[in-house]
Design an enzyme around this catalytic site. Structure first.
Site, PDB file in Angstrom:
ATOM      1  N   ASP A  47      -2.416  31.839 -22.663  1.00 18.47           N
ATOM      2  CA  ASP A  47      -2.404  31.171 -23.964  1.00 18.47           C
ATOM      3  C   ASP A  47      -1.610  31.866 -25.077  1.00 18.47           C
ATOM      4  OD1 ASP A  47      -4.263  30.068 -22.269  1.00 18.47           O
ATOM      5  OD2 ASP A  47      -5.847  29.895 -23.751  1.00 18.47           O
ATOM      6  N   GLU A  62     -14.172  38.556 -17.869  1.00 21.65           N
ATOM      7  CA  GLU A  62     -13.019  37.642 -17.915  1.00 21.65           C
ATOM      8  C   GLU A  62     -11.711  38.426 -17.750  1.00 21.65           C
ATOM      9  OE1 GLU A  62     -12.899  35.416 -21.555  1.00 21.65           O
ATOM     10  OE2 GLU A  62     -11.345  34.041 -20.832  1.00 21.65           O
TER      11      GLU A  62
HETATM   12  C1  GLC Z   1      -8.274  30.555 -21.068  1.00 21.68           C
HETATM   13  C2  GLC Z   1      -7.185  31.194 -20.210  1.00 21.68           C
HETATM   14  C3  GLC Z   1      -6.790  30.239 -19.113  1.00 21.68           C
HETATM   15  C4  GLC Z   1      -8.026  29.865 -18.309  1.00 21.68           C
HETATM   16  C5  GLC Z   1      -9.155  29.357 -19.201  1.00 21.68           C
HETATM   17  C6  GLC Z   1     -10.467  29.211 -18.456  1.00 21.68           C
HETATM   18  O1  GLC Z   1      -7.819  29.439 -21.731  1.00 21.68           O
HETATM   19  O2  GLC Z   1      -6.091  31.544 -21.002  1.00 21.68           O
HETATM   20  O3  GLC Z   1      -5.833  30.805 -18.288  1.00 21.68           O
HETATM   21  O4  GLC Z   1      -7.704  28.897 -17.375  1.00 21.68           O
HETATM   22  O5  GLC Z   1      -9.376  30.249 -20.253  1.00 21.68           O
HETATM   23  O6  GLC Z   1     -10.843  30.393 -17.827  1.00 21.68           O
END
Ligand code: GLC
Length: 420
Positions: A163, A393
């Site tokens: 992102d 995460e």
């Molecule tokens: C965030 C991350 C993305 C991922 C999502 C769910 O948006 O940047 O890569 O898929 O979270 O984990």
């Protein structure tokens, strides 16, 4: 010391995040089904529950659009914990979905699950998913490379899956931070704001969604109106790998015409991708399709062409050396942004932290080049981070601290894949 992963605990994370055939990335912060998360998660499920692995992928493609796009989020059930929800996207799909995609790991996941499958219905299920993945690859080629350059574009930073990567800073700064939709961020209620993208980023993220929704989510209108267009390495390299896995599945399930179509795309993309190599930086760099300029940034996405077998042996060794150099500067690899880059921030999402899924793909890539020592070092580091910090995460490369959401599904999936 080699640490061991608690595989029972990893399975429990997937089981706890199961919402009925699909797995949420983590509860609260991400309460729906995410595209590339689910592909890795399906591979994780495949290590202990084949039926559930197939279901994961089948539920993901329930969100697939008629034009072939597999959306980045499928909103199977309502939740107030996340912004922007289906009302902001306004895509009118059933089940509700977002209107953009994410790194297309699907075909690779189908191949992985099929390779490990023993069930009597495996071929039938793989065949159904083969057709879904084929349609999605065609969508990428048509909707996101209408000029036929061989490189597909992202029209929103969220599509890259990375992102707030510094790779987008310059191109994204051209997007006005003036959304028409009111921003009601929920993420910072779940994790500290210092680990998340900035408010201004959110204004731009939503401004893009506003433009696309007002264009009625029509692929050619989006292409015309998008103020942000980047040929990202994660998308292109992962798609390139996925095409190879799709070609493999096509040997069993595809027609002669489909096989020819897939290999034509592979050849064309390989040529286009190889132009993005930077000998000076020791990795590949993305292309800003609006300014036409190469983006001079060093992020972990730049190593992903390894996963697609794209580099020459010399280039692969050069990348391996660059990874070793990065890891020499910080305690843990692979940081999402080069620690030598002034934009490196060890705790902020995709601007520095280590992500298990990226490490997995880089290590697979290195191993395929027989750079075994380098691949093993990344795998051991990833196992060590997870076993000491749990299924976070992402991780701070300078301290190893687990950050962001906890009990994260894709981190648990990678733990299972690295424990085999
Ligand atoms: C965030 C991350 C993305 C991922 C999502 C769910 O948006 O940047 O890569 O898929 O979270 O984990």
């Amino acid at each position: 010391m080699t640490r061991r992963i608690d595989t029972a605990a990893a399975r429990d994370v997937l089981i706890a995040n199961d919402r009925g055939g699909y797995t949420v990335p983590t509860s609260r912060l991400y309460p729906f089904q995410w595209n590339w998360d689910s592909a890795f998660v399906a591979m994780g499920w495949a290590t202990f529950d084949e039926e559930r692995a197939w279901r994961e992928l089948e539920r993901l493609v329930e969100g697939q659009w008629a034009d072939g796009m597999v959306p980045h989020i499928v909103f199977h059930a309502p939740s107030d914990d996340y912004f922007p929800g289906p009302d902001v996207w306004g895509t009118h799909h059933s089940p509700p979905t977002s209107g953009i995609s994410q790194p297309p790991v699907l075909a690779s996941a189908v191949k992985f699950v099929f390779d490990h499958a023993k069930g009597a219905d495996a071929a039938k299920r793989a065949e159904g998913l083969y057709h879904a993945a084929l349609a999605s690859h065609r969508w990428w080629a048509i909707a996101r490379d209408p000029e036929g350059t061989g490189l597909v574009a992202i029209l929103h930073p969220w599509e890259s899956g990375m992102d707030n990567s510094p790779a987008w800073d310059e191109a994204f700064a051209r997007v006005p931070a003036e959304p028409r939709t009111e921003i009601r961020r929920r993420d910072t209620a779940h994790v500290g704001a210092a680990m998340r993208p900035h408010d201004d980023d959110y204004r731009r993220y939503i401004h893009l969604v506003d433009i696309f929704r007002e264009a009625g989510w029509d692929a050619s209108a989006l292409w015309e109106k998008a103020p942000f267009k980047v040929a990202d390495l994660a998308i292109n390299a992962i798609l390139q790998r996925a095409e190879q896995d799709l070609a493999h599945l096509a040997e069993r399930f595809g027609s002669e015409a489909e096989k020819a179509e897939i290999s034509a795309r592979i050849e064309k993309r390989a040529r286009a991708l190889s132009a993005l190599w930077s000998e000076e930086r020791g990795l590949y760099q993305p292309l800003d399709l609006i300014s036409g300029a190469r983006i001079d940034v060093s992020t972990s996405a730049g190593f992903l062409p390894l996963f697609a077998g794209l580099p020459s042996a010399d280039q692969a060794r050069r990348m391996a050396a660059e990874i070793v150099r990065w890891r020499g500067k910080v305690a843990h690899g692979v940081p999402s942004t080069s620690p030598f880059d002034p934009r490196f921030e060890p705790k902020r999402y995709w601007r520095g932290p280590v992500w298990g899924v990226v490490n997995y793909m880089i290590a697979e890539g290195l191993a395929a080049y027989e750079l075994t020592e380098e691949a093993d070092a990344i795998r051991a580091d990833t196992r060590g981070l997870i076993s000491s910090q749990g299924f976070a995460e992402y991780f701070d490369p300078t301290t190893g601290e687990g950050l962001g959401g906890g009990s994260f599904s894709w981190t648990a999936a990678i733990a299972l894949l690295l424990s085999r």
